[in-house]
Design an enzyme around this catalytic site. Structure first.
Site, PDB file in Angstrom:
ATOM      1  N   PHE A   4     -12.461 -13.730  46.951  1.00 11.41           N
ATOM      2  CA  PHE A   4     -12.082 -12.442  46.344  1.00 11.41           C
ATOM      3  C   PHE A   4     -12.046 -12.498  44.826  1.00 11.41           C
ATOM      4  CE2 PHE A   4      -7.876 -14.491  46.258  1.00 11.41           C
ATOM      5  CZ  PHE A   4      -7.390 -14.065  45.033  1.00 11.41           C
ATOM      6  N   LYS A  62     -22.051 -12.357  52.331  1.00 10.59           N
ATOM      7  CA  LYS A  62     -20.831 -11.904  53.016  1.00 10.59           C
ATOM      8  C   LYS A  62     -19.716 -12.014  51.985  1.00 10.59           C
ATOM      9  CE  LYS A  62     -17.331 -12.713  54.797  1.00 10.59           C
ATOM     10  NZ  LYS A  62     -16.038 -12.175  54.257  1.00 10.59           N
ATOM     11  N   GLU A  93     -13.583  -9.618  52.059  1.00  7.42           N
ATOM     12  CA  GLU A  93     -13.186  -8.312  52.602  1.00  7.42           C
ATOM     13  C   GLU A  93     -12.143  -7.630  51.718  1.00  7.42           C
ATOM     14  OE1 GLU A  93     -12.746 -11.273  53.741  1.00  7.42           O
ATOM     15  OE2 GLU A  93     -10.816 -11.559  54.764  1.00  7.42           O
ATOM     16  N   SER A 115     -11.280 -21.190  49.712  1.00  9.17           N
ATOM     17  CA  SER A 115     -10.191 -22.173  49.754  1.00  9.17           C
ATOM     18  C   SER A 115     -10.656 -23.452  50.460  1.00  9.17           C
ATOM     19  CB  SER A 115      -8.994 -21.567  50.475  1.00  9.17           C
ATOM     20  OG  SER A 115      -9.389 -21.140  51.756  1.00  9.17           O
ATOM     21  N   CYS A 125     -10.448 -20.273  39.927  1.00 11.82           N
ATOM     22  CA  CYS A 125     -10.537 -21.656  40.406  1.00 11.82           C
ATOM     23  C   CYS A 125     -10.575 -22.635  39.240  1.00 11.82           C
ATOM     24  CB  CYS A 125     -11.786 -21.835  41.245  1.00 11.82           C
ATOM     25  SG  CYS A 125     -13.266 -21.558  40.295  1.00 11.82           S
ATOM     26  N   GLU A 135      -2.434 -25.979  45.660  1.00  9.56           N
ATOM     27  CA  GLU A 135      -2.941 -24.885  44.820  1.00  9.56           C
ATOM     28  C   GLU A 135      -2.053 -23.655  45.025  1.00  9.56           C
ATOM     29  OE1 GLU A 135      -6.639 -22.896  46.047  1.00  9.56           O
ATOM     30  OE2 GLU A 135      -7.268 -22.960  43.955  1.00  9.56           O
TER      31      GLU A 135
HETATM   32  P1  NAD Z   1     -10.747 -17.776  51.366  1.00 10.42           P
HETATM   33  O1  NAD Z   1     -11.097 -19.157  51.731  1.00 10.42           O
HETATM   34  O2  NAD Z   1      -9.566 -17.145  52.015  1.00 10.42           O
HETATM   35  O3  NAD Z   1     -11.977 -16.786  51.663  1.00 10.42           O
HETATM   36  C1  NAD Z   1     -13.274 -17.052  51.184  1.00 10.42           C
HETATM   37  C2  NAD Z   1     -14.290 -16.403  52.126  1.00 10.42           C
HETATM   38  O4  NAD Z   1     -14.170 -16.997  53.423  1.00 10.42           O
HETATM   39  C3  NAD Z   1     -14.099 -14.907  52.323  1.00 10.42           C
HETATM   40  O5  NAD Z   1     -15.359 -14.291  52.352  1.00 10.42           O
HETATM   41  C4  NAD Z   1     -13.382 -14.808  53.658  1.00 10.42           C
HETATM   42  O6  NAD Z   1     -13.715 -13.636  54.376  1.00 10.42           O
HETATM   43  C5  NAD Z   1     -13.882 -16.022  54.412  1.00 10.42           C
HETATM   44  N1  NAD Z   1     -12.846 -16.613  55.288  1.00 10.42           N
HETATM   45  C6  NAD Z   1     -11.508 -16.609  55.092  1.00 10.42           C
HETATM   46  N2  NAD Z   1     -10.888 -17.302  56.088  1.00 10.42           N
HETATM   47  C7  NAD Z   1     -11.853 -17.751  56.905  1.00 10.42           C
HETATM   48  C8  NAD Z   1     -11.844 -18.534  58.101  1.00 10.42           C
HETATM   49  N3  NAD Z   1     -10.715 -18.979  58.629  1.00 10.42           N
HETATM   50  N4  NAD Z   1     -13.028 -18.814  58.680  1.00 10.42           N
HETATM   51  C9  NAD Z   1     -14.184 -18.380  58.142  1.00 10.42           C
HETATM   52  N5  NAD Z   1     -14.248 -17.627  57.014  1.00 10.42           N
HETATM   53  C10 NAD Z   1     -13.101 -17.320  56.392  1.00 10.42           C
HETATM   54  O7  NAD Z   1     -10.600 -17.742  49.762  1.00 10.42           O
HETATM   55  P2  NAD Z   1     -10.088 -16.547  48.861  1.00 10.42           P
HETATM   56  O8  NAD Z   1      -8.628 -16.374  49.054  1.00 10.42           O
HETATM   57  O9  NAD Z   1     -10.969 -15.365  49.011  1.00 10.42           O
HETATM   58  O10 NAD Z   1     -10.392 -17.145  47.402  1.00 10.42           O
HETATM   59  C11 NAD Z   1      -9.506 -17.989  46.723  1.00 10.42           C
HETATM   60  C12 NAD Z   1      -9.856 -19.440  46.912  1.00 10.42           C
HETATM   61  O11 NAD Z   1     -11.189 -19.686  46.481  1.00 10.42           O
HETATM   62  C13 NAD Z   1      -8.995 -20.372  46.074  1.00 10.42           C
HETATM   63  O12 NAD Z   1      -8.661 -21.488  46.856  1.00 10.42           O
HETATM   64  C14 NAD Z   1      -9.891 -20.762  44.919  1.00 10.42           C
HETATM   65  O13 NAD Z   1      -9.591 -21.997  44.303  1.00 10.42           O
HETATM   66  C15 NAD Z   1     -11.208 -20.813  45.604  1.00 10.42           C
HETATM   67  N6  NAD Z   1     -12.309 -20.720  44.659  1.00 10.42           N
HETATM   68  C16 NAD Z   1     -13.026 -21.850  44.414  1.00 10.42           C
HETATM   69  C17 NAD Z   1     -14.056 -21.826  43.493  1.00 10.42           C
HETATM   70  C18 NAD Z   1     -14.874 -23.048  43.210  1.00 10.42           C
HETATM   71  O14 NAD Z   1     -15.911 -22.920  42.599  1.00 10.42           O
HETATM   72  N7  NAD Z   1     -14.475 -24.238  43.638  1.00 10.42           N
HETATM   73  C19 NAD Z   1     -14.365 -20.630  42.831  1.00 10.42           C
HETATM   74  C20 NAD Z   1     -13.614 -19.492  43.122  1.00 10.42           C
HETATM   75  C21 NAD Z   1     -12.587 -19.552  44.044  1.00 10.42           C
END
Ligand code: NAD
Length: 496
Positions: A148, A172, A175, A225, A280, A382
């Site tokens: 997000f 994708k 959401e 994450s 991040c 985190e």
């Molecule tokens: P998230 O992991 O909750 O979601 C990321 C994506 O995965 C979304 O599209 C979501 O719909 C999908 N998703 C969520 N749960 C899932 C599951 N159980 N199974 C399959 N798909 C699933 O992450 P978020 O809250 O949207 O974003 C924040 C996180 O992203 C933080 O941990 C941040 O550090 C990380 N991030 C990392 C980087 C990097 O380059 N390392 C960059 C930006 C954000």
């Protein structure tokens, strides 16, 4: 109230059935809904991308690049509109949203010059009358699953390079803020990219599972994450897909005693609290070398953190917007509660801050902890919010040891006036992206982005040369145009 559709084969596609709420975090209200793809919709989008691949991959790279030149111009023309969509659903300030889109446009610009990167090697006479050449070819249908916190920049790390290399793409998005993705894909079509080359499928974990198991999707790029990244990596590699899955972070910066503290205090406040800490690459831990330095740094940061201008991201002069959802806000606040229980000193408590005109928005103020210890959960995990921890260390070696022992390794920085210390740090630190007197060292588009340790489940980073490597496979041709006749050979061929 609006409904965000999918974008399939060059068109917005609404689907009946399940939908998810989208919030306006500045006001704390449901503002719209997003469609959720079922298995049929996923099959439809994969079919469209698969069909488009045949002609798109056959175009010369130069012709594909020309579409990207037009796309870059369109993105620049629409930057305010795209930033508005991001601010509305994510909450970050308009200027921050614009900056993040610009970093994405930089990747499109890099992709415009992809021809140079797609060149292979050629060698005449690897053996008598035998020549060899290598070439890079596209993979097929690729998918990107994005978080997000950067609704434009992170998708733009992925699909411009994927399509410039001749692949087709299914995005994708999160959401929580899905509107921007649809406009990104639509503008691609307006730039002349054929239908089916860039598609968007909406939904949550169920559609992700569908992507991971779909036999016609050849590669998956994921950012989110760490637990989800790890799951994506194991599941998709078991399906024999190429995978790069980026996870969470806990970015430390070391402050040495030989710096201009006023300047450093300013920089750290921006890097820790910008975008409400939902980056991040945000700095979430300061390793202050020496008690005197820690006291002086805190004294300088305190008024700046207390005076952060907090409110809706679309208002001028706002420095920090709301958090993305109520659920995330509560999670961040619960980490602050935990830090107090663990014995860290809460120097600034922003838990109850609410702008007076926006009673229901998902706001909190900046929080600052001092005397945080490596054993504490608030240090190890985190938080992804406006919470900064100060860890006091006696010397540089202890600071370096803490960073290297932490499970995450996304970004890090050092503030120092010594070239010798900086060089030592850059060489020995176990982290993927390193800043020297730069708090958020996000590599430019023509370098590659990626962390180490549990911030990444992959061998290949995103964008730059590694992006091209990820979205292509190498083929090597060895050829002979014989003048005479062939003879059967029963031993392994040797050259020369
Ligand atoms: P998230 O992991 O909750 O979601 C990321 C994506 O995965 C979304 O599209 C979501 O719909 C999908 N998703 C969520 N749960 C899932 C599951 N159980 N199974 C399959 N798909 C699933 O992450 P978020 O809250 O949207 O974003 C924040 C996180 O992203 C933080 O941990 C941040 O550090 C990380 N991030 C990392 C980087 C990097 O380059 N390392 C960059 C930006 C954000």
């Amino acid at each position: 109230m609006y409904t965000v559709p999918h974008f399939i084969n060059g068109k917005r596609v609404a689907t009946p059935g399940k939908q998810l709420d989208i919030y306006n975090p500045a006001e704390g209200k449901v503002a719209g809904h997003v469609a959720v793809a079922d298995a049929n919709t996923l099959n439809q989008v994969v079919d469209a991308a698969k069909q488009a691949f045949t002609s798109w991959s056959a175009l010369s790279p130069l012709r594909r690049s020309r579409f990207l030149f037009r796309y870059k111009t369109l993105l620049e023309e629409h930057i305010n509109e795209l930033a508005g969509l991001i601010t509305q659903e994510h909450g970050k300030t308009l200027s921050d949203a614009q900056g993040s889109i610009q970093r994405g446009i930089d990747v499109v610009e890099f992709a415009c010059g992809i021809v140079h990167r797609l060149q292979g090697n050629y060698m005449e006479n690897v053996a008598t009358d035998i020549d060899s050449y290598s070439l890079r070819q596209p993979l097929g249908v690729c998918a990107g699953i994005t978080p997000f916190n950067f609704p434009a920049m992170i998708p733009l790390w992925m699909f411009p390079i994927a399509i410039a290399c001749g692949n087709t793409f299914i995005l994708k998005p999160s959401e929580k803020d899905p509107s921007c993705a649809v406009r990104l894909a639509e503008l691609c079509m307006e730039a002349g990219v054929p239908a089916g080359v860039v598609n968007v499928v909406q939904g949550d974990r169920d559609v992700v599972e569908g992507i991971l198991h779909h036999p016609d999707i050849k590669a998956v790029s994921f950012v989110g994450s760490t637990p989800v990244a790890e799951h994506i990596f194991h599941t998709a590699t078991a399906q024999l897909k190429r995978v790069q899955a980026f996870g969470g972070a806990k970015n430390h910066c070391i402050v040495m005693p030989d710096v201009d503290l006023d300047q450093v205090a300013d920089t750290i406040v921006g890097a820790a609290y910008g975008s409400a800490g939902e980056r991040c690459m945000a700095i979430s831990v300061v390793l202050a070398v020496g008690d005197a330095l820690a006291d002086a740094l805190i004294a300088r940061m305190q008024p700046k953190i207390k005076e952060l201008k907090i409110g809706p991201g679309d208002q001028p002069h706002i420095e920090m917007g709301p958090l993305v959802t109520q659920q995330h806000l509560e999670k961040v606040k619960s980490y602050v509660d935990l830090g107090v229980k663990e014995g860290a000193k809460l120097v600034i408590d922003g838990r109850d801050y609410q702008p007076s005109q926006h009673k229901h928005g998902f706001y909190m103020g900046g929080c600052l902890f001092d005397h945080v210890k490596p054993g504490m959960q608030i240090y190890r995990e985190e938080i992804f919010g406006p919470v900064l921890s100060i860890v006091r260390v006696p010397d540089f070696d202890t600071a370096l040891q803490y960073i290297n022992e932490h499970e995450y390794g996304n970004g890090t920085a050092i503030f120092t006036g010594s070239g010798e210390v900086a060089r030592n740090f850059a060489s020995r630190v176990q982290v993927g992206m390193v800043g020297v007197n730069i708090p958020i060292p996000v590599p430019m588009a023509y370098f590659s982005f990626g962390g180490w340790k549990r911030s990444i489940f992959a061998d290949i980073h995103m964008h730059g040369a590694e992006g091209v490597q990820f979205y292509t496979k190498l083929k090597t041709v060895t050829q002979r145009w014989p003048k005479g006749s062939f003879t059967a050979g029963f031993t392994i061929p040797t050259m020369g």
